[in-house]
Each structure stands twice: as structure tokens, then as C-alpha cells.
Design a protein around this motif. Structure first.
Motif, mmCIF file in Angstrom:
data_model
loop_
_atom_site.group_PDB
_atom_site.id
_atom_site.type_symbol
_atom_site.label_atom_id
_atom_site.label_comp_id
_atom_site.label_asym_id
_atom_site.label_seq_id
_atom_site.Cartn_x
_atom_site.Cartn_y
_atom_site.Cartn_z
ATOM 1 N N ALA A 216 -5.876 39.145 37.130
ATOM 2 C CA ALA A 216 -5.969 40.602 37.155
ATOM 3 C C ALA A 216 -6.386 41.158 35.807
ATOM 4 O O ALA A 216 -7.170 42.108 35.724
ATOM 5 C CB ALA A 216 -4.625 41.195 37.583
ATOM 6 N N CYS A 217 -5.868 40.583 34.741
ATOM 7 C CA CYS A 217 -6.194 41.087 33.401
ATOM 8 C C CYS A 217 -7.608 40.712 32.989
ATOM 9 O O CYS A 217 -8.234 41.411 32.199
ATOM 10 C CB CYS A 217 -5.196 40.543 32.384
ATOM 11 S SG CYS A 217 -3.536 41.189 32.576
ATOM 12 N N ARG A 383 -7.537 18.913 24.934
ATOM 13 C CA ARG A 383 -7.174 19.640 23.729
ATOM 14 C C ARG A 383 -6.302 20.833 24.088
ATOM 15 O O ARG A 383 -6.262 21.283 25.218
ATOM 16 C CB ARG A 383 -8.434 20.151 23.006
ATOM 17 C CG ARG A 383 -9.394 19.051 22.576
ATOM 18 C CD ARG A 383 -10.603 19.667 21.894
ATOM 19 N NE ARG A 383 -11.584 18.655 21.524
ATOM 20 C CZ ARG A 383 -12.777 18.937 21.004
ATOM 21 N NH1 ARG A 383 -13.132 20.189 20.822
ATOM 22 N NH2 ARG A 383 -13.619 17.975 20.676
ATOM 23 N N ILE A 384 -5.611 21.355 23.075
ATOM 24 C CA ILE A 384 -4.920 22.625 23.259
ATOM 25 C C ILE A 384 -5.977 23.688 23.500
ATOM 26 O O ILE A 384 -6.983 23.741 22.801
ATOM 27 C CB ILE A 384 -4.084 22.970 22.004
ATOM 28 C CG1 ILE A 384 -2.971 21.923 21.815
ATOM 29 C CG2 ILE A 384 -3.484 24.362 22.120
ATOM 30 C CD1 ILE A 384 -2.176 22.110 20.565
ATOM 31 N N PRO A 385 -5.810 24.552 24.497
ATOM 32 C CA PRO A 385 -6.832 25.575 24.780
ATOM 33 C C PRO A 385 -7.090 26.482 23.592
ATOM 34 O O PRO A 385 -6.255 26.614 22.691
ATOM 35 C CB PRO A 385 -6.215 26.359 25.954
ATOM 36 C CG PRO A 385 -5.205 25.438 26.549
ATOM 37 C CD PRO A 385 -4.689 24.609 25.430
ATOM 38 N N HIS A 386 -8.239 27.127 23.603
ATOM 39 C CA HIS A 386 -8.554 28.083 22.560
ATOM 40 C C HIS A 386 -7.631 29.279 22.637
ATOM 41 O O HIS A 386 -7.198 29.694 23.711
ATOM 42 C CB HIS A 386 -10.001 28.573 22.699
ATOM 43 C CG HIS A 386 -11.026 27.555 22.313
ATOM 44 N ND1 HIS A 386 -10.867 26.709 21.257
ATOM 45 C CD2 HIS A 386 -12.229 27.255 22.863
ATOM 46 C CE1 HIS A 386 -11.934 25.926 21.156
ATOM 47 N NE2 HIS A 386 -12.770 26.231 22.133
ATOM 48 N N ASN A 387 -7.327 29.872 21.472
ATOM 49 C CA ASN A 387 -6.628 31.154 21.456
ATOM 50 C C ASN A 387 -7.507 32.201 22.127
ATOM 51 O O ASN A 387 -8.716 32.195 21.962
ATOM 52 C CB ASN A 387 -6.343 31.588 20.007
ATOM 53 C CG ASN A 387 -5.470 30.587 19.269
ATOM 54 O OD1 ASN A 387 -4.544 30.031 19.838
ATOM 55 N ND2 ASN A 387 -5.762 30.361 18.000
ATOM 56 N N ARG A 388 -6.887 33.109 22.865
ATOM 57 C CA ARG A 388 -7.647 34.164 23.541
ATOM 58 C C ARG A 388 -6.902 35.483 23.420
ATOM 59 O O ARG A 388 -5.678 35.527 23.405
ATOM 60 C CB ARG A 388 -7.850 33.829 25.022
ATOM 61 C CG ARG A 388 -8.633 32.554 25.264
ATOM 62 C CD ARG A 388 -9.008 32.435 26.742
ATOM 63 N NE ARG A 388 -9.636 31.169 27.033
ATOM 64 C CZ ARG A 388 -10.924 30.903 26.801
ATOM 65 N NH1 ARG A 388 -11.698 31.841 26.283
ATOM 66 N NH2 ARG A 388 -11.419 29.727 27.082
ATOM 67 N N LEU A 389 -7.691 36.552 23.381
ATOM 68 C CA LEU A 389 -7.152 37.906 23.373
ATOM 69 C C LEU A 389 -7.997 38.780 24.283
ATOM 70 O O LEU A 389 -9.227 38.694 24.264
ATOM 71 C CB LEU A 389 -7.157 38.497 21.959
ATOM 72 C CG LEU A 389 -5.899 38.277 21.105
ATOM 73 C CD1 LEU A 389 -6.142 38.699 19.669
ATOM 74 C CD2 LEU A 389 -4.716 39.032 21.681
ATOM 75 N N VAL A 401 4.022 40.118 20.942
ATOM 76 C CA VAL A 401 3.663 39.614 22.268
ATOM 77 C C VAL A 401 4.929 39.411 23.090
ATOM 78 O O VAL A 401 5.884 38.769 22.638
ATOM 79 C CB VAL A 401 2.887 38.284 22.169
ATOM 80 C CG1 VAL A 401 2.615 37.714 23.551
ATOM 81 C CG2 VAL A 401 1.585 38.479 21.409
ATOM 82 N N LEU A 402 4.924 39.999 24.279
ATOM 83 C CA LEU A 402 5.965 39.719 25.260
ATOM 84 C C LEU A 402 5.575 38.421 25.960
ATOM 85 O O LEU A 402 4.613 38.381 26.729
ATOM 86 C CB LEU A 402 6.069 40.862 26.267
ATOM 87 C CG LEU A 402 6.965 40.644 27.486
ATOM 88 C CD1 LEU A 402 8.407 40.432 27.058
ATOM 89 C CD2 LEU A 402 6.858 41.818 28.451
ATOM 90 N N VAL A 403 6.278 37.349 25.690
ATOM 91 C CA VAL A 403 5.880 36.026 26.159
ATOM 92 C C VAL A 403 6.308 35.834 27.611
ATOM 93 O O VAL A 403 7.460 36.070 27.976
ATOM 94 C CB VAL A 403 6.499 34.934 25.271
ATOM 95 C CG1 VAL A 403 6.117 33.544 25.782
ATOM 96 C CG2 VAL A 403 6.022 35.109 23.840
ATOM 97 N N CYS A 404 5.356 35.440 28.442
ATOM 98 C CA CYS A 404 5.616 35.225 29.868
ATOM 99 C C CYS A 404 5.731 33.748 30.222
ATOM 100 O O CYS A 404 6.502 33.381 31.100
ATOM 101 C CB CYS A 404 4.490 35.846 30.697
ATOM 102 S SG CYS A 404 4.283 37.612 30.472
ATOM 103 N N CYS A 430 -3.040 44.316 25.953
ATOM 104 C CA CYS A 430 -3.921 43.330 26.580
ATOM 105 C C CYS A 430 -3.147 42.036 26.719
ATOM 106 O O CYS A 430 -1.988 41.941 26.294
ATOM 107 C CB CYS A 430 -5.196 43.117 25.751
ATOM 108 S SG CYS A 430 -4.885 42.420 24.103
ATOM 109 N N THR A 431 -3.761 41.021 27.293
ATOM 110 C CA THR A 431 -3.129 39.705 27.390
ATOM 111 C C THR A 431 -3.512 38.842 26.195
ATOM 112 O O THR A 431 -4.493 39.100 25.493
ATOM 113 C CB THR A 431 -3.555 39.001 28.678
ATOM 114 O OG1 THR A 431 -4.979 38.885 28.691
ATOM 115 C CG2 THR A 431 -3.095 39.760 29.897
ATOM 116 N N ALA A 432 -2.715 37.812 25.963
ATOM 117 C CA ALA A 432 -2.962 36.907 24.833
ATOM 118 C C ALA A 432 -2.545 35.494 25.211
ATOM 119 O O ALA A 432 -1.547 35.288 25.918
ATOM 120 C CB ALA A 432 -2.190 37.360 23.600
#
Length: 451
Positions: A216-217, A383-389, A401-404, A430-432
Motif C-alpha cells: 500500500a505504501c 545480502r542484507i537488503p538495501h536501505n529504503r525510504l 521510526v515506529l518499528v513494525c 513514510c515507510t522505511a
């Protein structure tokens, strides 16, 4: 209660009581509107209202001719399409008809989907090319896969057929086609990576809360409030009270079937929003209250891998170039100069693992079945995924960040960037997604979050 359907034999729109409909004879249509903002009459018998779905009556009639032939092939007798089966001039009719969309897409024989039509009234292809500002040739998926509404319409149907140029692809064929092309796909919208497209399409995928929130985001909406309801619906688990506006949150709710098993659950449930989140009303405003919310202070660096040139002759690791795949699939366009995607090595690894887990070894029905069966041998690297914003302007800035969700090894996390208001409530930004190295502090606090 009744809905309108287009009867193929008569070519006219009529109302039918829901309880009397033989759903095995009905096909739903999911598409991207191509005439945003300008309403026109479409010239269908029984449809007296205008809509912005198509820029000319001829475009709709072309669509109906092609779709009707396909539906008739599957012994269908009726079509449901939002533009001609919901009075687009009546907000009252929208409020009455939209709640039935879940049943329509879930109970009908299947759904036929397509993106925005081309200027010459053709169905746009499954993938297409585009040029970047620096002159690079890139490839990306059809815009149908980018919309918020179409995500719901992807998950509900018993059968999905996607129209691409002159071709028709099933959901499974779309998934494997995009999977094998994914090392060469680059989203022009960084908020929607190719893995998100694949997550929504996977033949074993069910919609869980984390996946629904991500989708959705990441996806686009013409009306901002639709996206807000989609995200809020995910966070509050279908418990939103009725909104007094014309876009009713309760009516929007049922389009998400949350908390079923996911194909490859990428996050463990160490922070589960459903157990400590509830909806509250303060005055005329609606908020999500989260008890003991995990608020982390993070700074997320931008890790944007540069593309590397590649063509059919020089693609390393022996990976099949996207131009060869599109040629096999009959997808029109020149893909010969398309360059690698930003996550080329990771995409190869994912493609091999996913194909090995999902593709029936005995299947020879798909034109690229042989190539898919070879993918597991090309496992690539993990690999660890890329950081995203969700907002690229926030890279490198201190964020809350509210961690889900967190991965099982806690090296990678997913959540919502939030900011505090003057009245001590919070709002979503936004999401992160970020690695553990980005975290500077962790706190737990009761929070109240607005849309």
C-alpha cells in the motif's frame, strides 16, 4: 441489493439482484484509468453517466470488443467494469456499489486486467523501456502493477488474465516472466522495487499485514485519501470506524484479507502492531493508538547501487538478457540496450531461489518453462537488503521510526517514519527499511498517531 452488469449478448447495462447472479458467468475488469480529471460519455447502452476511465468512447469500445471475445472464450456472459457499472456522476451510487467490489472480484469467474492503453488504443505491454536523465536505457513493469487499487484486485480473483499487447498472460506466467527479467528491471519510482511487485504476484503469496502495508505504501493512487485508507486499514486491522466523507473507510476495509500465511515471511513477529494498536477518536479526528510502541532513532544512508551496461552478448553469470525473454514472450519493443537493474546480483539470487521453490518441475505450458527450470543453478548471493525510504529526501537525516517488523536475525528492520506534533500526537511520514547499523537508540512509548 443489486449491482449492474454488462450483458455481452445484448451489449447493454442492467441491474441484477446480487443473490440471483450466477457468478461463474461473470468476469470482472481491473484497469488503470487513462483520462484523469476529464469525464466523457462512453456510449454504452444503459450507461447514462460519464467517467474519466477512457479518453474517448472509441477506446472503451475497443476494450470491450477484445475483452468480450476473451470472456466468451471462457463461457462468460457478463462483464463488471467500474466505469460503466458504477454511476461515476453519483457519490451516493459509489457509496452503495463500492462495498460490493470485494464480492465481485472474489466470487466472479475471474478478472481481466490491463494498464493504461497506448495512444493507438492498444493494450500496453507487460514491460516497457524508458530513458533516464543520463541517457541510460532501463526497463520496468506495466503501470497496472503500481496502483493501490489493483493490488486488492490482484489478490481476490480466482483467476487473473493480464492483457499485454496481443498476448494474454495468467498470473503465474506474469510472476515467472517478471522473475526471470527482474535482474534487468529498474523502477523509475524508487518507492516500488521489483521485489515488491514479485511479492504481490507470487503464486503462493497470501496477504499478511506486513506485506499489505509494504504494498500500500509503495503503490500510487490518484486520490490521496484512498492511499491513506489503504495504509490505515492495514495498521488497524479492518477496525476503522466509518468516515463521514464520500470515501468510506468501512467500505474500503474488506478489500484487504489480512494476516494469512505468507509465501516467504521475511520478518519475524517480534513487534506485532495488531496486539497493541487500536482506533480512538479525539474530537472529530480519528487516530491509531499504539501502546508501548517501539520507537527507534535511526539515520539511514542512501545505498543506491549504480547500474552497469549489459546486453545479450555480455551479460555476466550467464543470465538471460531481458531482450531475449521479451522476444520469446512476444512483447513488443526494443530491449536490446536495456542495462542491468540496481540490484542485479540480489535479483539473480532471488530468482533462482523463488523459481526452485515454486515452479512445477513437470510444467511445459509456459513458453519460458525451460529457462525457469534452469534458474535454481544460478543462486547468486544473499545480502542484507538495501536501505529504503518512502521519501528520498530523508536519507542521511535523524529519524524516528515506529518499528513494525524485524528479520529473524534482527539485522534488518521495517517500519514507519513518524514525527511528533505540537499537541504530542504523531503523524506518519513514510515507510522505511533499514539495517541494524542505522539504529542509534531504542525507546518504548505509548503513542497516538494520526493519518
Amino acid at each position: 441489493m443489486s449491482i449492474r452488469l454488462l450483458h455481452l449478448s445484448s451489449g447493454s447495462i442492467s441491474s441484477y439482484p446480487i443473490d440471483s447472479i450466477r457468478w461463474e458467468t461473470v468476469w470482472a475488469i481491473s484497469h488503470v484509468w487513462d483520462n484523469q480529471g476529464t469525464h466523457i460519455l462512453h456510449g454504452v447502452k444503459g450507461c447514462t453517466w460519464s467517467s474519466a476511465a477512457f479518453s474517448s468512447p472509441g477506446r472503451l469500445l475497443t476494450v470491450l470488443e477484445r475483452v468480450s471475445a476473451l470472456v466468451s472464450h471462457y463461457k462468460g456472459e457478463y462483464i463488471w467494469m467500474d466505469a460503466v457499472c458504477i454511476d461515476q456522476d453519483s457519490e451516493e451510487d459509489k457509496r452503495e456499489q463500492i462495498p460490493h467490489m470485494v464480492k465481485i472480484f472474489r466470487d466472479s469467474a475471474g478478472t481481466i486486467a490491463f494498464g493504461t492503453l497506448t495512444p493507438d488504443d492498444e493494450f500496453s505491454e507487460l514491460v516497457h523501456t524508458y530513458d533516464t536523465d543520463t541517457g541510460e536505457k532501463k526497463a520496468w513493469v506495466n503501470n497496472w502493477f503500481e496502483r493501490v487499487w489493483t493490488y486488492q484486485e490482484l489478490q481476490l480473483p480466482k483467476k487473473l488474465l493480464f492483457l499485454s499487447g496481443k498476448n494474454v498472460f495468467t498470473r503465474e506466467e506474469i510472476y515467472y516472466a517478471i522473475l526471470i527479467m527482474s535482474p534487468f528491471l529498474s523502477s523509475p519510482h524508487r518507492r516500488l522495487p521489483v521485489q515488491s511487485v514479485l511479492n504481490g504476484l507470487s503464486p503462493k503469496s497470501k496477504v499478511n499485514t506486513q506485506r499489505a502495508l509494504q504494498q500500500a505504501c509503495s503503490r500510487q493512487s490518484s486520490i490521496d485519501v484512498d492511499k491513506v485508507y489503504d495504509v490505515l486499514d492495514t495498521l488497524t486491522f479492518n477496525t476503522l470506524p466509518v468516515n463521514k466523507g464520500i470515501h468510506d473507510a468501512e467500505n474500503w476495509s474488506g478489500m484487504m484479507n489480512l494476516d494469512e500465511l505468507a509465501e516467504h515471511p521475511s520478518y519475524e513477529t517480534d513487534h506485532y502492531m495488531g496486539e497493541n494498536a487500536r482506533v480512538i477518536r479525539i474530537g472529530e479526528r480519528i487516530f491509531t493508538a499504539v501502546d508501548k510502541a517501539p520507537l527507534w532513532l535511526v539515520t539511514i544512508p542512501d545505498v543506491d547501487a549504480k547500474s552497469q551496461p549489459a546486453d545479450a552478448a555480455t551479460a555476466d553469470q550467464g543470465w538471460k538478457h531481458i531482450g531475449a525473454v521479451t522476444s520469446q514472450l512476444g512483447i513488443r519493443g526494443d530491449f536490446s540496450q536495456v542495462q542491468k537493474g540496481p540490484e542485479y546480483a540480489e535479483a539473480i539470487g532471488r530468482a533462482g531461489r523463488s523459481a526452485g521453490a515454486n515452479f512445477p518441475p513437470e510444467s511445459d505450458l509456459f513458453v519460458i518453462a525451460a529457462e525457469i527450470r534452469e534458474l535454481p543453478s544460478k543462486s547468486g548471493v544473499t545480502r542484507i537488503p538495501h536501505n529504503r525510504l518512502g521519501d528520498v529526501r530523508l536519507f542521511g537525516q535523524p529519524l524516528t521510526v515506529l518499528v513494525c517488523r524485524s528479520k529473524a536475525n534482527r539485522l534488518f528492520h521495517y517500519g514507519i517514519v513518524v514525527r511528533q506534533n505540537e499537541d504530542n500526537t504523531w503523524h506518519k511520514v513514510c515507510t522505511a527499511s533499514f539495517s541494524d547499523s542505522c539504529v542509534s537508540d531504542r525507546v518504548t512509548e505509548d503513542v497516538v498517531i494520526g493519518g
